[in-house]
Design a protein around this motif. Sequence first.
Motif, PDB file in Angstrom:
ATOM      1  N   ASP A 208      -7.487   3.364  -8.150  1.00  0.00           N
ATOM      2  CA  ASP A 208      -6.596   2.166  -8.720  1.00  0.00           C
ATOM      3  C   ASP A 208      -5.039   2.950  -8.677  1.00  0.00           C
ATOM      4  OD1 ASP A 208      -8.634   0.412  -8.872  1.00  0.00           O
ATOM      5  OD2 ASP A 208      -8.616   0.861 -11.136  1.00  0.00           O
ATOM      6  N   ASP A 212      -2.177   1.494  -6.238  1.00  0.00           N
ATOM      7  CA  ASP A 212      -0.979   0.820  -6.995  1.00  0.00           C
ATOM      8  C   ASP A 212       0.122   1.592  -6.604  1.00  0.00           C
ATOM      9  OD1 ASP A 212      -2.676  -1.259  -7.985  1.00  0.00           O
ATOM     10  OD2 ASP A 212      -2.841  -0.235  -9.790  1.00  0.00           O
ATOM     11  N   ASN A 231      -5.439  -4.403  -4.800  1.00  0.00           N
ATOM     12  CA  ASN A 231      -4.491  -3.701  -5.527  1.00  0.00           C
ATOM     13  C   ASN A 231      -3.224  -4.837  -6.021  1.00  0.00           C
ATOM     14  OD1 ASN A 231      -2.912  -4.090  -3.295  1.00  0.00           O
ATOM     15  ND2 ASN A 231      -2.271  -1.995  -3.158  1.00  0.00           N
ATOM     16  N   ALA A 232      -2.405  -4.210  -6.786  1.00  0.00           N
ATOM     17  CA  ALA A 232      -1.358  -4.785  -7.584  1.00  0.00           C
ATOM     18  C   ALA A 232      -0.263  -5.376  -6.618  1.00  0.00           C
ATOM     19  CB  ALA A 232      -0.488  -4.044  -8.596  1.00  0.00           C
ATOM     20  N   ARG A 233      -0.124  -4.712  -5.723  1.00  0.00           N
ATOM     21  CA  ARG A 233       0.865  -4.993  -4.518  1.00  0.00           C
ATOM     22  C   ARG A 233       0.329  -6.091  -3.683  1.00  0.00           C
ATOM     23  NH1 ARG A 233       5.196  -6.754  -2.998  1.00  0.00           N
ATOM     24  NH2 ARG A 233       6.154  -6.239  -0.638  1.00  0.00           N
ATOM     25  N   GLN A 234      -0.897  -6.052  -3.456  1.00  0.00           N
ATOM     26  CA  GLN A 234      -1.548  -7.352  -2.635  1.00  0.00           C
ATOM     27  C   GLN A 234      -1.643  -8.603  -3.535  1.00  0.00           C
ATOM     28  OE1 GLN A 234      -2.018  -7.368   0.359  1.00  0.00           O
ATOM     29  NE2 GLN A 234      -3.007  -9.560   0.240  1.00  0.00           N
ATOM     30  N   LYS A 235      -1.772  -8.316  -4.824  1.00  0.00           N
ATOM     31  CA  LYS A 235      -1.846  -9.621  -5.762  1.00  0.00           C
ATOM     32  C   LYS A 235      -0.530 -10.171  -5.677  1.00  0.00           C
ATOM     33  CE  LYS A 235      -5.241  -7.776  -8.948  1.00  0.00           C
ATOM     34  NZ  LYS A 235      -5.441  -7.109 -10.275  1.00  0.00           N
ATOM     35  N   GLU A 236       0.516  -9.588  -5.648  1.00  0.00           N
ATOM     36  CA  GLU A 236       2.011 -10.144  -5.511  1.00  0.00           C
ATOM     37  C   GLU A 236       2.117 -10.846  -4.213  1.00  0.00           C
ATOM     38  OE1 GLU A 236       4.760  -7.232  -5.876  1.00  0.00           O
ATOM     39  OE2 GLU A 236       4.324  -6.449  -8.001  1.00  0.00           O
ATOM     40  N   ARG A 239       0.094 -13.961  -4.329  1.00  0.00           N
ATOM     41  CA  ARG A 239       0.916 -15.173  -5.274  1.00  0.00           C
ATOM     42  C   ARG A 239       2.040 -15.744  -4.191  1.00  0.00           C
ATOM     43  NH1 ARG A 239      -0.118 -11.613  -9.673  1.00  0.00           N
ATOM     44  NH2 ARG A 239       1.984 -10.214  -9.117  1.00  0.00           N
TER      45      ARG A 239
END
Length: 566
Positions: A208, A212, A231-236, A239
């Motif tokens: 993780d 991240d 990962n967090a970047r892909q979640k952004e 969105r």
Amino acid sequence: MRLLAGIRQLNSIIGLREEAPAVSGRAALILNQGPTVAATVVVLALIAVVHPHHALTDPALWAGVAIIAAATAAACLAPWDRLPWRAQLLLPVADVVGLSLLAVGGHHSLAGLSVLLALPFFWLAWSRVLPRTVRAASFLLPLAVVYVQRINEDAGEGLDYLLRPLLMPVMVLAFTVSVSVMSSIVAGTERRLGDALREAEQRSMLLDGILDAANAGVVVVDQNGSDLLMNARQKEIHRKATPPGAADPREDELLVFGAGRSDPLEAQDRPVRRAVQGEEFTGQLVWIGPPGDQGAYSVSARNMLDSAGEYRGSVVVFHEVTDLLEALSAKDDFLANMNHELRTPLTSIVGYLEMAQDDPQVTPSLAMYVSVARRNAERLLGLVGDMLDAAVGKLDVTAEPVDFAEIVDACVRAQSVRAERSGIELAARIDGPLKMAGDARRLGQVVDNLVSNALKYTRRGGTVTITAGSEAGNAVLEVSDTGIGMSEDELERAFTRFFRTASVRNSAIAGAGLGLAIAKDLVEAHGGAIVARSTLGEGTTFRVTLGPTAARQGSASAVLGAPTGD
């Protein structure tokens, strides 16, 4: 992630803790005490049916029942969470005493009551506390109980009297040893699972953290297209791709556009869909987000295969390249402006200098100055042209019928004055015509660069030889010199932009290190190949091949044309 969840689930099913493997909370104590209570109730019920009078009068029987009842009450009411976990083992010890008295007091009514001692010994053996003591007690206490029963029965004496009761204690001992071994195996499994769980948690935290920290979106999907990891970047990025008002959009509803930025990509062309279909690719350019707020992403996908080589999913990586594309666009605009702003005045300067040089009123000394100025202006114009061509990175080539032999001959004649002035013999052998489809201006630039290089790096008194002809259906040009040559390492980098050899850098020979790189690009744009061989201190030979088989020698470009011979 699934491994981690599986280990946790298995650990939950086993329900053991390393500090207190036998018990876990008040509910576990009551559960462990339940079999003893149930057995006691059944024994009392049977005795009441068989010998009701004895059930009311035997003190040992009721003493055992009282001890078991007290242990059961303690299991339900004692504050075990505030006591050391070993204190909980007092309950099976009390059960051992209570069941021993129950077996002694009730043996007149029911046979085999001593087997009930296996219940608390199971508890004690599973706890792994004092295992040798528990095993010894599991044999000795049942043995004592059966002998007390034999004494009360006054069954006789002799070897038969001593040996016959041994079966029951041996059975309880065997049962206790089996439980103890099982408990040790489970404890080892639990320790390994605990170690695996901790290692999996550390790996999960490391993964993780790495994902991240990476400046890229990463999504892992299974063979059905379900997300396994994001990962967090892909979640952004997800969105950003989600249409307004859509809580959980499908893949084909996401705001994903092609290189034109205006038309949404078809479902089958979207990166994740391509990856789920088992396709591997690199560098697919997509624009993500609503119009006016889009970002450019270079997407790559790699398959995940199991040990049998079966497809199990894909890893898809999104690299944002918005700034890079904007910088490239700005570079193209800048180069277009520079191409006009630099070449136009330099061309004008060269033209006026030519006019001044041809003016009969110009004195010889002034004509010399004008000649020097014109020569340097032409050199500057050529240098600017080379640098702009190299910076653009792509060279426009227009295919039309040309005679490569004529192009080489014109270049040789143009360079002959320079060779004579430098004291270098310029020898040419041109076998033509060499008809082909190509760009005359660009092919002339290739020949000029090679001949100019040869003259530049050949000392006074040396020789430059140009040979052009047809070979195996190809047009072939060789430019050889007896100049300073190159080492093996330098030869490997000869076609690299801005590369100049150490001997050239240490000399007064001018240049930007672009001529050979541009010549190579132009040859490959014509579907040809260029190679070089050189010996340090002896000279260099460049060989250019243009034609239908030239691409096999190193070019990846399409063939524009081939020589037709005489």
